[in-house]
Design an enzyme around this catalytic site. Structure first.
Site, PDB file in Angstrom:
ATOM      1  CG  ASP A  76     -19.633   1.218  15.655  1.00 44.68           C
ATOM      2  OD1 ASP A  76     -18.784   2.088  15.916  1.00 44.68           O
ATOM      3  OD2 ASP A  76     -20.860   1.370  15.853  1.00 44.68           O
ATOM      4  CG  ASP A 122      -6.352   3.049  -1.513  1.00 45.16           C
ATOM      5  OD1 ASP A 122      -5.223   2.781  -1.954  1.00 45.16           O
ATOM      6  OD2 ASP A 122      -6.823   2.534  -0.483  1.00 45.16           O
ATOM      7  CG  HIS A 145      -4.789   0.998   3.553  1.00 46.34           C
ATOM      8  ND1 HIS A 145      -3.954   0.375   2.651  1.00 46.34           N
ATOM      9  CD2 HIS A 145      -5.763   1.584   2.805  1.00 46.34           C
ATOM     10  CE1 HIS A 145      -4.398   0.562   1.435  1.00 46.34           C
ATOM     11  NE2 HIS A 145      -5.497   1.302   1.489  1.00 46.34           N
ATOM     12  CB  CYS A 189      -0.990  -0.006   1.162  1.00 47.25           C
ATOM     13  SG  CYS A 189      -0.266   0.194   2.799  1.00 47.25           S
ATOM     14  CG  ASN A 222     -16.068   6.696  12.523  1.00 45.71           C
ATOM     15  OD1 ASN A 222     -15.661   6.303  13.624  1.00 45.71           O
ATOM     16  ND2 ASN A 222     -17.009   7.618  12.420  1.00 45.71           N
TER      17      ASN A 222
END
Length: 711
Positions: free
Chosen positions: A421, A379, A356, A299, A419
């Site tokens: 959960d 990306d 990452h 990456c 973000n």
């Protein structure tokens, strides 16, 4: 404005970039695209390519030498033509710009314009000032000057022997990539060296990287990538579509792009990702092989390449690292962790990477509602497909902050990375039961290089509000509501947690470490007794979270009274586990405690990067001159009691040295590997960095650097 150029006294003897073919005794003697002068005006002086590079929406100048002055019924015209086959599909209007009628003053126009003034020598030198529109197509043109009669007959024509590259213009308010801050433009457009943060949220560290966007091979390859992407002429005006195309073409998954990804640990037939010093060597190999993909990258290498290509095209760009980065494979905007009835983990494709690295590009988003301009994620690392190919973005940071993941492009995936959960669910009684929702395990920190400094700049707040705040919870619920399984998580209460655990480790782990110690604290904060089973597992992992070896396992069941705390100190023997490591190997301590009475689950983990020896780069000189030979020495210790084999150093530096690979003989136990070489700087600069890596069969990715002032 014309006073900055030659007054024409020597124009009968064309030099520099003048075309000098004497194929006829016509009117046009030569054409000079004035690379140096235009470079100063357009902040493109550092491009090493011999052709002229200009930024769109800003005037540039062309000098034309004539064998005689023009007659009253003759005029100068300008033709710009691209040989892009992809653009030719749109017809001649897309491949050729014919400027027939000069103007007295430039206007705000969507078309090309030009002015003509005498440049001296009694009218035998003409200065053409050319203005491209602020949304000009990003491409390479050949430039032809024509002399026409009043009835349109062609009297003479001459094509410049240099090309004209037109790129984005972050200095121009009308350009979609306009960036107001001069300091930020210097950092995100002009800076050729930088650092990329890796490691773990527990111990992040910086890795030097040579972006080298002005190297002579880069811009030509960047333009060829746009051709390869098949972008239409109108798409090549758009920073949004150009950046999306680059995210696709830097990886080799779909269109034989630049770099092949490899996370297997077997890098035979190519270079280990950790051995690269920067982007230029990769791009040069790609060009030299007639655009055969280069092996291998991960990456941070993909991100370094994207930064190089986007800056070369004129788009402000930076490499960004997200620590504890979730990989959501089922598009529900959460990271799933599954357990069976016995609380044993069930395999799931979702994963949590130590880090990452992706990119941000700065631009307006005319395709989105108001409020989503600014930094956008792209990306090139091939993880999940978008529109059936491996590409990602651009995705507005503002949309991620709000959880508006339905806006283009790829918001679901980016939101989960920073973000999500972490939802722990157990399968029992033929259905899933949520036993723990961890709200702060993903996106622990988002870091990038600070402006004019190699220090960390924490930009987490651009992606999300503080974990657990009402604003952050609202964004999560908004994102999940657009996911594939909103019914599973919305309106579910997080089970109350009265048992907590904490993990702590003060030890640093290097290649010769025999053991390390860590401590676990399990505390019952409730008012009832709890029977707690704690599972401890220590693994050697790659940065993607993939386990390469389980080092230590332990299962402990204790009864905790209200307010009671249990402390477990664990010593882990490493033996030969660390041999064969690279600079992205790590030790992961993973702990979870399960309460028998309530079924609640408490989790904790720490990731400890494995520290490699540092390459020492030294030179007797710190201030050097362009064209002057500079000698440097490279050293790195062998930390093992075995001989290092297949060892080599790699060296590169923008404006200092093209990439060099220096093989060395085997290095005996506890000796120092070393070599020396010379470099010849080709461009001046107050801070030019020489980057070095060391790799061998036993480990890869030791790094070091040295800065020079080049006059």
């Amino acid at each position: 404005m014309w006073g900055r150029f030659n007054d024409g006294k020597d124009s009968k003897l064309p030099d520099g970039d003048f075309s000098t073919e004497e194929r006829h005794k016509g009117v046009i003697q030569g054409i000079d695209l004035l690379k140096k002068d235009n470079g100063l005006l357009h902040f493109t002086s550092d491009y090493e390519i011999l052709d002229c590079v200009v930024r769109r929406g800003q005037a540039f100048n062309v000098k034309v030498a004539l064998t005689r002055s023009l007659k009253s019924d003759e005029s100068i015209q300008l033709r710009l033509q691209t040989d892009s086959q992809e653009m030719a599909a749109g017809g001649p209007n897309d491949t050729t710009k014919l400027l027939k009628s000069p103007v007295d003053y430039f206007s705000e126009s969507a078309t090309w314009q030009y002015r003509v003034e005498e440049g001296g020598d009694g009218g035998n030198v003409l200065m053409l000032e050319v203005m491209s529109p602020s949304n000009a197509i990003i491409c390479c043109y050949s430039v032809t000057v024509l002399v026409k009669s009043s009835d349109g007959d062609n009297i003479d024509s001459e094509q410049s022997n240099r090309k004209l590259y037109v790129i984005f213009n972050p200095w121009l308010p009308a350009d979609d990539v306009y960036m107001k801050s001069e300091d930020e433009r210097k950092e995100y457009v002009l800076n050729e060296d930088g650092v990329i943060f890796v490691g773990s949220s527990y111990r992040p560290f910086a890795r030097d990287w040579e972006f080298g966007q002005f190297d002579d091979v880069v811009l030509e390859v960047a333009m060829d990538l746009l051709d390869k992407a098949g972008l239409s002429p109108s798409a090549r005006r758009s920073a949004v579509l150009v950046s999306r195309a680059i995210s696709k073409l830097v990886n080799a998954e779909d269109d034989d792009g630049i770099l092949i990804g490899n996370w297997s640990g077997d890098y035979s037939g190519g270079s280990a990702p950790s051995s690269w010093t920067g982007s230029v060597d990769i791009i040069q190999q790609y060009a030299d092989s007639n655009y055969k993909p280069v092996a291998y990258g991960q990456c941070w290498v993909f991100s370094g390449l994207v930064t190089t290509v986007m800056r070369a095209l004129g788009v402000p760009c930076r490499s960004v690292t997200n620590f504890d980065s979730a990989h959501d494979t089922d598009h529900n905007c959460v990271k799933d962790v599954w357990y069976d009835e016995s609380m044993e983990r069930i395999d799931h494709n979702d994963s949590l990477w130590n880090f990452h690295v992706w990119n941000e590009v700065y631009m307006r988003r005319p395709d989105l509602p108001v409020g989503y301009n600014g930094w956008q994620v792209i990306d090139a690392t091939p993880q999940e497909t978008s529109d059936s190919v491996y590409q990602l973005g651009p995705c507005s940071l503002a949309s991620i902050l709000e959880g508006n993941v339905h806006l283009p492009y790829d918001g679901h995936f980016v939101f989960a990375e920073v973000n999500a959960d972490e939802v722990h669910a157990q399968w029992r009684d033929n259905e899933w039961h949520i036993i723990r929702v961890v709200q702060d395990s993903v996106g622990s920190a988002v870091l990038t290089k600070a402006v004019h400094s190699d220090s960390k700049h924490d930009i987490t707040a651009l992606y999300k509000n503080k974990d657990g705040t009402p604003e952050e919870r609202l964004a999560v619920m908004n994102a999940v509501s657009h996911g594939n399984t909103p019914y599973l998580y919305i309106n579910k209460e997080n089970p109350e947690q009265d048992v907590r655990l904490y993990v702590s480790c003060k030890d640093h782990i290097n290649l010769i470490a025999d053991n390390f110690t860590f401590t676990i604290f399990v505390v019952n904060h409730g008012s009832q007794n709890r029977t707690v089973t704690t599972r401890i597992i220590v693994k050697k992992t790659q940065y993607t979270g993939m386990c390469s070896k389980v080092i230590h396992k332990k299962l402990v069941t204790e009864r905790l009274a209200p307010g009671e705390e249990k402390e477990y100190e664990e010593m882990v023997q490493l033996g030969n586990v660390l041999k064969g490591a690279n600079d992205d190997s790590s030790i992961k301590i993973q702990v979870h405690s399960h309460s028998k009475e309530t079924g609640q689950l408490t989790v904790g983990s720490i990731i400890l990067p494995i520290e490699l020896p540092v390459v020492e780069v030294t030179s007797k000189a710190s201030t050097v001159k362009v064209g002057e030979t500079v000698y440097v020495e490279l050293k790195v210790p062998n930390p093992f009691d075995i001989t290092l084999t297949q060892a080599f150093f790699e060296l590169a530096g923008a404006g200092l040295a093209k990439p060099i690979k220096l093989g060395i003989s085997n290095v005996k136990p506890n000796e120092v590997a070393g070599t020396s070489t010379s470099i010849v700087p080709i461009r001046s600069g107050p801070h030019r960095v020489l980057h070095a890596t060391f790799s061998c069969k036993q480990f890869q990715g030791s790094r070091g650097s040295l800065a020079f002032k080049v006059e």
